[in-house]
Design an enzyme around this catalytic site. Structure first.
Site, short mmCIF file in Angstrom:
data_model
loop_
_atom_site.label_atom_id
_atom_site.label_comp_id
_atom_site.label_asym_id
_atom_site.label_seq_id
_atom_site.Cartn_x
_atom_site.Cartn_y
_atom_site.Cartn_z
N GLY A 9 0.85 -1.19 0.00
CA GLY A 9 0.00 0.00 0.00
C GLY A 9 0.88 1.23 0.00
O GLY A 9 0.55 2.25 0.61
N TYR A 143 -14.98 -5.20 6.39
CA TYR A 143 -13.75 -4.43 6.61
C TYR A 143 -13.32 -4.54 8.08
O TYR A 143 -12.17 -4.83 8.39
CB TYR A 143 -13.97 -2.96 6.23
CG TYR A 143 -12.80 -2.07 6.58
CD1 TYR A 143 -11.62 -2.14 5.83
CD2 TYR A 143 -12.85 -1.19 7.66
CE1 TYR A 143 -10.53 -1.35 6.16
CE2 TYR A 143 -11.77 -0.39 7.99
CZ TYR A 143 -10.61 -0.47 7.23
OH TYR A 143 -9.53 0.30 7.56
N1 LIG Z 1 -7.89 6.30 6.06
C1 LIG Z 1 -8.31 5.97 7.27
O1 LIG Z 1 -9.06 6.72 7.94
C2 LIG Z 1 -7.87 4.67 7.88
C3 LIG Z 1 -8.23 4.40 9.21
C4 LIG Z 1 -7.81 3.19 9.79
C5 LIG Z 1 -7.05 2.32 9.07
N2 LIG Z 1 -6.72 2.59 7.77
C6 LIG Z 1 -5.92 1.60 7.03
O2 LIG Z 1 -4.77 2.23 6.52
C7 LIG Z 1 -4.27 1.46 5.44
C8 LIG Z 1 -3.86 2.40 4.31
O3 LIG Z 1 -5.01 3.10 3.87
P1 LIG Z 1 -4.98 4.64 3.45
O4 LIG Z 1 -5.85 5.36 4.41
O5 LIG Z 1 -3.59 5.10 3.25
O6 LIG Z 1 -5.80 4.54 2.09
P2 LIG Z 1 -5.37 4.77 0.55
O7 LIG Z 1 -4.88 6.14 0.34
O8 LIG Z 1 -6.56 4.29 -0.22
O9 LIG Z 1 -4.17 3.76 0.34
C9 LIG Z 1 -4.40 2.37 0.30
C10 LIG Z 1 -3.17 1.66 -0.24
O10 LIG Z 1 -3.50 0.26 -0.30
C11 LIG Z 1 -3.37 -0.17 -1.64
N3 LIG Z 1 -4.40 -1.14 -1.99
C12 LIG Z 1 -5.74 -1.04 -1.82
N4 LIG Z 1 -6.35 -2.10 -2.37
C13 LIG Z 1 -5.37 -2.88 -2.90
C14 LIG Z 1 -5.35 -4.10 -3.62
N5 LIG Z 1 -6.49 -4.73 -3.96
N6 LIG Z 1 -4.16 -4.62 -3.99
C15 LIG Z 1 -3.00 -3.99 -3.70
N7 LIG Z 1 -2.95 -2.82 -3.03
C16 LIG Z 1 -4.13 -2.27 -2.65
C17 LIG Z 1 -3.54 1.06 -2.50
O11 LIG Z 1 -2.94 0.82 -3.75
P3 LIG Z 1 -3.31 1.66 -5.10
O12 LIG Z 1 -3.26 3.12 -4.69
O13 LIG Z 1 -2.18 1.30 -6.01
O14 LIG Z 1 -4.64 1.22 -5.53
C18 LIG Z 1 -2.85 2.11 -1.65
O15 LIG Z 1 -1.47 2.07 -1.85
C19 LIG Z 1 -5.37 0.47 5.07
O16 LIG Z 1 -5.00 -0.80 5.57
C20 LIG Z 1 -6.58 0.99 5.81
O17 LIG Z 1 -7.45 -0.04 6.18
C21 LIG Z 1 -7.11 3.76 7.17
#
Ligand SMILES: NC(=O)c1ccc[n+]([C@@H]2O[C@H](COP(=O)([O-])OP(=O)(O)OC[C@H]3O[C@@H](n4cnc5c(N)ncnc54)[C@H](OP(=O)(O)O)[C@@H]3O)[C@@H](O)[C@H]2O)c1
Length: 259
Positions: A9, A143
């Protein structure tokens, strides 16, 4: 000595912000991502040593990605994830990282660590630890179940692999202004108030770099402090059962059999 850090990610959001910070500290960063252009731009902005494209919904793609990482690995950041319903949630958010960790285990250095991005959403998740792929069709329930799996994985990895020199920890990044949950109108409403990815990545970077003595194996953190999780995400029994079911789901052998 230069460390090698693998960030899943790493093409967006928290993973990209953490990768930039780690590269800035002198780590050699290998990025994994799914979207071609985002990954290319991320590689250039991080100055990453490599960028490997894989859709984590496809476990064969995860195996191919692992095969491309041949060097010793100091840190695996299991961070890729998204708001998916049904079995995709558990496959992308848990099984892919579980599989990657197994495939990289013999490349881990003597003092390595696994940092996993979990979430408060574990509190309302639904997860059948014996049949994790039988997930809820509701995106938020599935999720949340996958985030329970992140914490159960961390707990069981600590029990099994601490003796091999692997320090497994997890963290909640807070609510973050990233691409996450872009299709959820309610979540989008709150976004202007959420943390910037760079701020949210601070705890990840700390967990990836702090002296091991400052961290508890299997620990769960928020803002660099120990954080609370519900019993469904901390149960030793559920952690063991999920591990066994995850091994079966990804077709890996047990690298630390029960004695
Ligand atoms: N945002 C929040 O409020 C929040 C809160 C709690 C936990 N989280 C966790 O934080 C982590 C990162 O999320 P983020 O907030 O940084 O969101 P984000 O900006 O959407 O980034 C998600 C990352 O995961 C990758 N990803 C998603 N689906 C994928 C798939 N099918 N195969 C390979 N890579 C995939 C994306 O790749 P691409 O960009 O190349 O598609 C991106 O690099 C996640 O595990 C999420 O559950 C987020």
């Amino acid at each position: 000595m230069t460390r090698t850090v693998v960030v899943t990610g790493g093409s967006a959001g928290i993973g990209l912000a953490a990768a930039r910070a780690l590269a800035g500290r002198g780590d050699r960063v290998i990025l994994l991502g799914r979207h071609e252009q985002r990954l290319r731009e991320a590689r250039d902005s991080v100055g990453a040593a490599a960028a490997i494209r894989a859709d984590f919904a496809d476990l064969d793609a995860v195996r191919r990605a692992a095969d491309r990482i041949q060097e010793p690995v100091d840190v695996l950041v299991n961070n890729a994830g998204g708001l998916y319903g049904g079995s995709t949630a558990i496959r992308v958010n848990h099984l892919a990282g579980f599989l990657l960790a197994h495939r990289l285990l013999d490349r881990f250095t003597a003092r390595s660590r696994i940092v996993t991005t979990a979430s408060l959403a574990e509190a309302w998740g639904v997860l059948d630890v014996d049949q994790p792929l039988r997930a809820s069709r509701s995106r938020w329930l599935a999720y949340g179940g996958s985030k329970q799996a992140n914490l159960l994985f961390t707990r069981e990895a600590a029990r099994r692999w601490t003796g091999r020199g692997v320090l497994a920890v997890a963290f909640f990044p807070g609510l973050v202004r990233s691409r996450f949950a872009g299709t959820s109108p309610l979540f989008m409403l709150g976004k202007p108030l959420f943390l910037a990815p760079r701020t949210a990545a601070d705890t990840l970077v700390w967990l990836a770099t702090a002296p091991p003595g400052e961290l508890t194996p299997g620990g769960y953190y928020f803002m660099r402090q120990p954080f609370f999780a519900t019993p469904r995400s901390t149960s030793a029994d559920r952690a063991r059962r999920l591990w066994a079911a995850s091994l079966a789901a990804v077709g890996e052998r047990d690298l630390a059999p029960e004695r």
